[in-house]
Write a protein that holds these residues in place. Structure first.
Motif, PDB file in Angstrom:
ATOM      1  N   PHE A 244       0.837  -1.225   0.085  1.00 41.91           N
ATOM      2  CA  PHE A 244      -0.088  -0.071  -0.028  1.00 41.91           C
ATOM      3  C   PHE A 244       0.770   1.204   0.016  1.00 41.91           C
ATOM      4  O   PHE A 244       0.303   2.372  -0.428  1.00 41.91           O
ATOM      5  N   TRP A 245       1.927   1.251   0.537  1.00 44.12           N
ATOM      6  CA  TRP A 245       2.780   2.384   0.303  1.00 44.12           C
ATOM      7  C   TRP A 245       3.276   2.535  -1.324  1.00 44.12           C
ATOM      8  O   TRP A 245       3.435   3.755  -1.690  1.00 44.12           O
ATOM      9  N   LEU A 246       3.594   1.389  -2.052  1.00 46.18           N
ATOM     10  CA  LEU A 246       4.098   1.592  -3.597  1.00 46.18           C
ATOM     11  C   LEU A 246       2.329   2.265  -4.091  1.00 46.18           C
ATOM     12  O   LEU A 246       2.642   2.804  -5.180  1.00 46.18           O
ATOM     13  N   ALA A 247       1.356   1.554  -3.700  1.00 45.88           N
ATOM     14  CA  ALA A 247       0.224   2.134  -4.346  1.00 45.88           C
ATOM     15  C   ALA A 247       0.041   3.540  -4.067  1.00 45.88           C
ATOM     16  O   ALA A 247      -0.213   4.179  -4.998  1.00 45.88           O
ATOM     17  N   ALA A 248       0.235   3.932  -2.892  1.00 46.33           N
ATOM     18  CA  ALA A 248       0.288   5.416  -2.403  1.00 46.33           C
ATOM     19  C   ALA A 248       1.113   6.185  -3.299  1.00 46.33           C
ATOM     20  O   ALA A 248       0.975   7.301  -3.796  1.00 46.33           O
ATOM     21  N   MET A 249       2.521   5.662  -3.446  1.00 44.17           N
ATOM     22  CA  MET A 249       3.586   6.506  -4.411  1.00 44.17           C
ATOM     23  C   MET A 249       3.036   6.485  -5.922  1.00 44.17           C
ATOM     24  O   MET A 249       3.340   7.490  -6.467  1.00 44.17           O
TER      25      MET A 249
END
Length: 466
Positions: A244-249
């Motif tokens: 989800f960090w990668l999705a937000a980025m």
């Protein structure tokens, strides 16, 4: 000896009978509180009408019929929502809908005031569209109440809602229907109609997070290493956080929207903490997002500009930071009591009806008026969290808290941005700001909170026989 009936499965077995009875007594309200909801709803409508009339007398010198037809439609939709709640969720929290309606009508009055200053009429006026979109949003809330009825239905579709959220997030990237507005590619458009699918995606993500965390909480809460008194998760358990960090980025990089990426990741972190109770997740998550934001500010020009304007807005007051400077001057001009409705200059600030409606209200209602608005938000968020913490089941608890955090995060991001607490991101204030997508999604959140509150108050009573 007293004999008690079997407890419902949703109750924790370790709870004593006395504690359970006290909790039920504290939460269960008689159905006559629906009369309180109606009274408060009518009060909110009266406040909105009074604000519109004051604006008309101040700006044009007398009452007009400009908002009469859409206003009647809006009031009818509000009453329709109340009647639906009486039938579908008679034990619902009586404060939720009136608080949302109060914020909605205050926003409409402020938008109308700016429309008059800019001589906008008919469908070109933001206030007319806001009333129509508010009515559509209320109808959407009614449909949710009638269709869902029991929040546990949503638990069955945990992964389907997650997939639907991903599809909605990707829609603006498709050629042909994707639209770039104010530098962010988060819109889809068909002809003259435009919509922000990410607003609906945030609700679906809250449902998905709640269902996923209920199913995976044990593995995510497993013991890890303890560093400086804080227990951090093991490396093998970091998969969901990194995904989800990668999705937000990705939202930040490809859709150029810092606020939306912060909202999605903040929602995931808050629900992850509620599910596991481990501060280590929050520390790691905040550290990852800060690192990503700093890297983005150095490599992506549009993010770098926002950071530069945040750190020193007066370095370029007539250029890139013009909007922020105008908003700060507007807040300063309002002082403690404000200039009065219709007597300020909020129209001088770009996007005064959407991104910068908080400074617009601050200029004409003053710090006291803003405190009232923020207090309404605080009460609404507090009721949502209370519903979440008192839920009958783990899914309902996480969903209620997650929906409340969704509103809380939006308010923090918006108010923090216009007051320079954090960089300006471009999100809109829930219920207040002009925007149909936001209105529809936030009224759906209200409908879900109403259903959750009804399930809490409608919990079967524990019977004790002598």
């Amino acid at each position: 000896m007293a004999e008690k009936t079997e407890e419902p499965r949703s109750f924790e077995k370790t709870r004593t009978s006395e504690t359970v009875l006290q909790r039920i007594t504290a939460l269960r309200a008689p159905r006559k509180l629906l009369g309180l909801e109606l009274s408060l709803l009518l009060l909110a409508i009266a406040v909105g009408i009074a604000a519109v009339v004051i604006v008309e007398f101040t700006v044009v010198g007398g009452p007009t019929t400009t908002l009469l037809a859409p206003g009647i439609l809006f009031v009818a939709a509000l009453i329709g929502l109340h009647i639906t709640v009486r039938r579908v969720a008679p034990d619902a929290d009586p404060l939720i809908i009136p608080l949302a309606a109060f914020l909605n009508v205050i926003g409409i009055a402020m938008i109308y005031r700016i429309d008059l200053a800019e001589a906008k009429t008919g469908w070109a006026a933001d206030s007319t569209r806001q009333l129509v979109w508010s009515s559509i949003a209320l109808v959407a809330a009614i449909v949710v109440l009638l269709v869902v009825r029991n929040h546990m239905k949503l638990f069955r579709y945990t992964y389907l809602t997650g997939l639907a959220a991903v599809v909605l997030l990707l829609l603006p990237m498709l050629p042909g229907i994707g639209r770039t507005i104010n530098g962010a590619r988060v819109w889809i458009g068909i002809g003259s109609f435009s919509f922000q699918p990410g607003e609906i995606a945030k609700i679906l993500l809250a449902i998905f997070f709640a269902g996923y965390l209920v199913q995976s909480r044990d593995s995510l809460a497993m013991v890890g290493k303890k560093i400086l008194g804080i227990r951090f998760p093991r490396a093998r358990d970091l998969g969901p956080l990194l995904v989800f960090w990668l999705a937000a980025m990705s939202v930040l990089v490809f859709q150029r929207d810092l606020g939306t990426s912060l909202l999605y990741f903040g929602l995931f972190l808050s629900m992850l903490y509620l599910a596991t109770g481990r501060a280590g997740w929050v520390i790691l998550g905040v550290g990852l997002f800060l690192a990503g934001g700093i890297i983005a500010s150095q490599t992506l020009s549009y993010v770098g500009v926002r950071f530069t304007n945040w750190l020193d807005p007066f370095a370029d007051p007539q250029g890139g930071s013009y909007q922020m400077v105008q908003g700060l001057f507007g807040l300063a001009n309002g002082g403690m009591t404000g200039t009065g409705l219709g007597q300020g200059y909020p129209e001088d600030t770009p996007l005064a009806t959407s991104d910068y409606i908080i400074p617009s209200l601050g200029e004409e209602l003053g710090l006291i008026g803003l405190f009232v608005v923020l207090a309404a938000y605080l009460l609404l968020i507090g009721r949502g969290l209370r519903i979440g913490f008192a839920g009958n089941d783990d899914f309902g608890k996480l969903l209620g808290a997650g929906l409340a955090f969704t509103i809380a995060l939006q308010v923090f991001i918006v108010v923090g941005g216009v007051t320079r607490v954090i960089p300006l991101t471009g999100l809109t204030a829930p219920f207040l700001a002009a925007g149909g997508s936001s209105l529809v999604s936030n009224w759906i959140i209200i409908a879900l909170l109403v259903l959750l509150s009804n399930s809490v108050r409608n919990r079967p009573k524990l019977v004790i026989r002598s």
